[in-house]
Scaffold this motif. Structure first.
Motif, mmCIF file in Angstrom:
data_model
loop_
_atom_site.group_PDB
_atom_site.id
_atom_site.type_symbol
_atom_site.label_atom_id
_atom_site.label_comp_id
_atom_site.label_asym_id
_atom_site.label_seq_id
_atom_site.Cartn_x
_atom_site.Cartn_y
_atom_site.Cartn_z
ATOM 1 N N ASP A 46 66.558 65.510 40.549
ATOM 2 C CA ASP A 46 65.159 65.005 39.882
ATOM 3 C C ASP A 46 64.371 64.778 41.295
ATOM 4 N N ASN A 47 64.800 65.370 42.625
ATOM 5 C CA ASN A 47 64.085 65.659 43.652
ATOM 6 C C ASN A 47 63.301 67.607 44.222
ATOM 7 N N GLU A 48 63.889 67.760 42.668
ATOM 8 C CA GLU A 48 63.593 69.786 42.760
ATOM 9 C C GLU A 48 62.330 69.574 42.009
ATOM 10 N N LEU A 49 62.071 68.894 41.063
ATOM 11 C CA LEU A 49 61.540 69.190 39.960
ATOM 12 C C LEU A 49 59.560 70.188 40.083
ATOM 13 N N ILE A 50 59.587 69.555 41.933
ATOM 14 C CA ILE A 50 58.049 70.436 42.044
ATOM 15 C C ILE A 50 58.478 71.762 42.445
ATOM 16 N N ASP A 51 59.793 71.436 43.194
ATOM 17 C CA ASP A 51 59.988 73.482 43.437
ATOM 18 C C ASP A 51 60.237 74.491 42.481
ATOM 19 N N ILE A 52 61.023 72.604 41.699
ATOM 20 C CA ILE A 52 61.053 73.943 39.765
ATOM 21 C C ILE A 52 60.009 74.572 39.360
ATOM 22 N N VAL A 53 58.855 73.937 39.887
ATOM 23 C CA VAL A 53 57.462 74.016 38.758
ATOM 24 C C VAL A 53 57.286 75.448 39.792
ATOM 25 N N HIS A 54 56.964 75.143 41.064
ATOM 26 C CA HIS A 54 56.769 76.620 42.224
ATOM 27 C C HIS A 54 56.901 77.427 41.605
ATOM 28 N N PHE A 55 58.526 77.598 41.359
ATOM 29 C CA PHE A 55 59.736 78.915 41.082
ATOM 30 C C PHE A 55 59.061 79.957 40.393
ATOM 31 N N ALA A 56 58.887 78.186 39.206
ATOM 32 C CA ALA A 56 58.217 79.243 37.703
ATOM 33 C C ALA A 56 56.986 79.775 37.912
ATOM 34 N N ILE A 57 56.219 78.810 38.608
ATOM 35 C CA ILE A 57 54.583 80.083 38.763
ATOM 36 C C ILE A 57 54.706 81.324 39.514
ATOM 37 N N GLU A 58 55.818 81.344 40.661
ATOM 38 C CA GLU A 58 56.010 82.364 41.132
ATOM 39 C C GLU A 58 56.536 83.673 40.699
ATOM 40 N N ASN A 59 57.237 83.197 39.528
ATOM 41 C CA ASN A 59 57.705 83.839 38.813
ATOM 42 C C ASN A 59 57.445 84.176 37.017
ATOM 43 N N SER A 60 56.163 83.752 36.945
ATOM 44 C CA SER A 60 55.621 83.933 35.544
ATOM 45 C C SER A 60 56.306 83.337 34.596
ATOM 46 N N ALA A 61 57.113 82.568 34.789
ATOM 47 C CA ALA A 61 57.811 82.133 33.660
ATOM 48 C C ALA A 61 57.380 80.238 33.433
ATOM 49 N N ASN A 62 56.982 80.236 31.988
ATOM 50 C CA ASN A 62 57.082 78.724 31.294
ATOM 51 C C ASN A 62 58.462 77.979 32.061
ATOM 52 N N ILE A 63 58.132 76.342 31.949
ATOM 53 C CA ILE A 63 59.911 75.686 32.643
ATOM 54 C C ILE A 63 58.899 74.366 32.055
ATOM 55 N N ARG A 64 60.978 74.424 31.158
ATOM 56 C CA ARG A 64 60.449 73.181 29.628
ATOM 57 C C ARG A 64 62.067 71.889 30.537
ATOM 58 N N PHE A 65 61.065 70.964 31.207
ATOM 59 C CA PHE A 65 62.153 69.656 31.590
ATOM 60 C C PHE A 65 62.825 69.238 29.780
ATOM 61 N N ILE A 66 63.935 68.841 30.430
ATOM 62 C CA ILE A 66 65.095 68.912 28.959
ATOM 63 C C ILE A 66 65.700 67.175 29.605
ATOM 64 N N GLU A 67 65.380 66.171 28.610
ATOM 65 C CA GLU A 67 66.092 65.160 28.744
ATOM 66 C C GLU A 67 67.708 65.192 27.905
ATOM 67 N N CYS A 68 68.044 64.839 28.635
ATOM 68 C CA CYS A 68 70.039 64.789 28.888
ATOM 69 C C CYS A 68 70.414 64.057 28.327
ATOM 70 N N MET A 69 71.197 64.793 26.755
ATOM 71 C CA MET A 69 71.691 64.126 25.786
ATOM 72 C C MET A 69 73.863 63.903 25.550
ATOM 73 N N PRO A 70 73.845 62.778 24.848
ATOM 74 C CA PRO A 70 74.867 62.221 24.993
ATOM 75 C C PRO A 70 75.790 63.217 23.900
ATOM 76 N N VAL A 71 76.360 64.014 24.561
ATOM 77 C CA VAL A 71 77.319 64.148 23.985
ATOM 78 C C VAL A 71 78.907 64.403 24.318
ATOM 79 N N ARG A 72 80.036 64.682 23.630
ATOM 80 C CA ARG A 72 80.718 63.857 23.442
ATOM 81 C C ARG A 72 81.694 63.813 25.021
ATOM 82 N N ARG A 73 82.444 63.008 25.416
ATOM 83 C CA ARG A 73 83.087 63.455 27.003
ATOM 84 C C ARG A 73 81.766 62.976 27.969
#
Ligand code: SAM
Length: 334
Positions: A169-196
């Protein structure tokens, strides 16, 4: 043409296909280290069986296919499957979700075979956090894969980040900057409760509302003009003194806090050929048994039309009740 419309009047036009439950990574939120043994080789659908099933779905108005896993690129000869699927009439969006560790090797061949675009998991930009979250592998291979995907034209490249408190969670801004630099879209996802991983998803859970506030502390966002046709709410970045113009989209996906079941347009096919109607329910129908018993395409389509009527209205996991998804995502095909 018989369209696939369920009893809640939702039109099914998208199928996600897991081609293997094997993966070269063991992400904390997806495939816990002690996960079940993998499907036996003979149990998984052969390429011609997958192609046949997709042709039947295409005959009933399904136009979008996503290949996923496990990690699809660990299955041998994926380029050949993509080639077969890309020739099916009516399929106009053929995409893949991958962790990109092997993508730099295959990106151009996949593009030439007819793959349109890729979604790539990218949870961190720090090599040490990558080891913790992904249980192995090399971040540099993933970054290389992202670059090759963009160069090969597998675009728009969507980066997927499952946000976990105290891990990334402390990297979200860096990840957005990385996406911008690489012309990619970025999607943030909530963690779903999978078994185990129920404990992990409780302790590390961050709501998409909080994630969006974190991103908005640095970027001014405005709703994107096109929705993308999936579960993400998309935004673009307003140019400000701090941030210059960028064409990328930032997506927020909230399967837990604001589910999107009422507009669900998809079904899933597991590597073993089970058609799953909802991520939150373990029930499914075994299409592999039908096709291996010599059923005709027409009869198979009739069965699919009938079974679609059983698609549940929505999943039942919420962070409070936390009824976990029975199998890991690598088994179902996230
Ligand atoms: N190996 C590929 C990859 O890593 O992208 C494809 C399979 S993976 C199961 C597909 C997607 O599922 C990943 O992008 C990941 O974001 C998502 N996913 C897996 N487990 C999840 C969980 N517990 N909560 C939210 N998303 C999850």
């Amino acid at each position: 043409m018989n369209l696939l419309i369920d009893k809640y009047n939702r039109r099914i036009e998208y199928i996600r296909i897991s081609v293997t439950d094997r993966c070269d990574l063991k992400c904390l939120y997806c495939t816990p280290k002690d996960s079940d043994s993998h499907s036996r080789r003979r149990a998984i659908l052969r390429f011609e069986e997958i192609t046949r099933i997709v042709r039947c779905f295409a005959d009933m108005g399904v136009s979008r296919v996503r290949i996923t896993g496990g990690e699809p690129l660990v299955r041998k000869d994926m380029v050949s499957l993509i080639n077969q699927l890309s020739h099916i009439n009516g399929i106009n969006d053929l995409a893949m979700t991958t962790n990109a560790t092997l993508l730099s090797k295959y990106a151009i061949d996949l593009k030439n075979a007819g793959l349109k675009r890729v979604n790539i998991s990218l949870d961190t930009l720090k090599p040490e956090t990558f080891k913790t979250v992904c249980g192995g592998g090399e971040l540099k291979d993933v970054l290389e894969g992202i670059k090759e995907a963009v160069n090969a034209g597998l675009t728009p490249v969507n980066l997927n980040t499952v946000v976990m408190r105290g891990l990334n969670d402390n990297e979200l801004i860096d990840i957005v900057h990385f996406a911008i630099e690489n012309s990619a879209n970025i999607r943030f996802i909530e963690c779903m409760p999978v078994r185990r991983i129920v404990n992990l998803s409780k302790e590390r859970f961050i709501s998409i509302k909080e994630v969006k506030s974190l991103v908005e502390s640095h970027f001014e966002l405005e709703p994107a003009k096109s929705s993308g046709g999936g579960p993400a709410s998309y935004f673009t970045i307003k140019p400000t003194i701090r941030n210059s113009q960028s064409a990328i989209k930032i997506g927020f996906i909230s399967p837990i806090t604001q589910h999107f079941c009422e507009s669900c347009n998809r079904v899933r096919l597991t590597a073993e050929g089970i058609l799953r109607l909802c991520l939150g329910y373990k029930d499914g129908i075994d299409l592999r048994d039908y096709i291996r018993s010599g059923i005709s395409d027409e009869s198979l389509k009739e069965i699919i039309i009938k079974i679609i009527q059983n698609k549940p209205q929505g999943h039942q996991f919420s962070n409070d009740k936390c009824i976990p998804i029975e199998q890991s995502m690598s088994m179902i095909g996230g």
